[in-house]
Design a protein around this motif. Structure first.
Motif, short mmCIF file in Angstrom:
data_model
loop_
_atom_site.label_atom_id
_atom_site.label_comp_id
_atom_site.label_asym_id
_atom_site.label_seq_id
_atom_site.Cartn_x
_atom_site.Cartn_y
_atom_site.Cartn_z
N UNK A 196 1.00 -1.27 -0.09
CA UNK A 196 -0.21 0.24 0.15
C UNK A 196 1.53 1.27 -0.46
N UNK A 197 0.36 2.34 -0.74
CA UNK A 197 1.41 3.95 -0.45
C UNK A 197 0.62 4.48 0.05
N UNK A 198 1.02 5.53 1.02
CA UNK A 198 0.52 6.62 1.53
C UNK A 198 -0.99 7.51 0.20
N UNK A 199 -1.35 8.02 1.04
CA UNK A 199 -2.24 8.74 0.00
C UNK A 199 -1.56 9.78 -0.41
N UNK A 200 -1.32 10.80 -1.37
CA UNK A 200 -1.27 12.00 -2.00
C UNK A 200 -1.17 13.27 -0.57
N UNK A 201 -0.25 14.23 -0.21
CA UNK A 201 -0.68 14.96 0.57
C UNK A 201 -1.12 14.22 2.16
N UNK A 202 -0.94 13.34 1.85
CA UNK A 202 -0.65 12.40 3.64
C UNK A 202 0.23 12.72 4.80
N UNK A 203 1.50 13.32 3.81
CA UNK A 203 2.66 13.52 5.13
C UNK A 203 2.08 14.62 5.84
#
Length: 196
Positions: free
Chosen positions: A182-189
């Motif tokens: 799984x990859x983090x959603x864009x802007x999740x950081x």
């Protein structure tokens, strides 16, 4: 002559040793692959649980928030899209996981909008059925996070195993390919902006 007799004895012993080591590694890879598949099944199970709660939530909101038909339609459409993407352990790859994750993220966004709408309807917020559904949905989101975490851990263990020497030599021969994460959603950081 003694040297050739030694070689005749030593070579078969080395071959048996090599075969037993690769057999153990192969069996270990099978176990790790099964762990990934079981973990993925649990991810799907928890997302299905969430999808099963949504029609009840929508029906409850619909009874109180008749003017919010657009929001209700978005939730229904996002649920339909999310449940239409079927991924099995056999077709699990970067592309299919990205599509699955995008559909689930759209559903999450639609649910957030639906729950935000409830703030404008005090009678809805006070409804016991709505409260119960919110609690169940919150619990399901926690279960989804746990299942995804276990899947991520199983994939990390499996992917590491197939890339280590000497396993890397024959893992591809037997169809042990890397599994997607799984990859983090864009802007999740970025931390969410809170304003009062």
């Amino acid at each position: 002559m003694k040297k050739s007799i030694k070689n005749l004895i030593l070579l078969p012993l080395l071959a048996v040793l090599a075969m037993s080591v690769s057999s153990c590694n192969y069996n270990s890879l099978v176990d790790k692959q099964q762990s990934v598949e079981q973990s993925w099944a649990e991810v799907e199970n928890q997302y299905q649980r969430r999808a099963d709660l949504i029609p009840n939530l929508v029906a409850t909101v619909k009874g109180y928030a008749t003017h919010e038909s657009e929001t209700l339609e978005k939730v229904t459409e996002a649920r339909a899209k999310a449940t239409s993407i079927n991924i099995t352990a056999d077709n699990l790859n970067e592309e299919t996981l990205a599509k699955f994750q995008q559909a689930q993220n759209e559903l999450t966004s639609a649910l957030k909008s639906l729950l935000a709408v409830s703030e404008a309807y005090p009678d809805l917020k006070a409804n016991e059925n709505f409260k119960d559904l919110q609690v169940q949905l919150e619990g399901t989101e926690n279960r989804v996070a746990t299942a995804r975490s276990r899947y991520t851990e199983a994939v990390m263990t499996y992917n590491s195993a197939i890339k280590k020497f000497p396993t890397v030599i024959y893992a591809g021969w037997f169809g042990f390919d890397a599994k997607p994460q799984f990859k983090a959603e864009e802007g999740a950081s970025q931390a969410p902006k809170v304003e009062f």
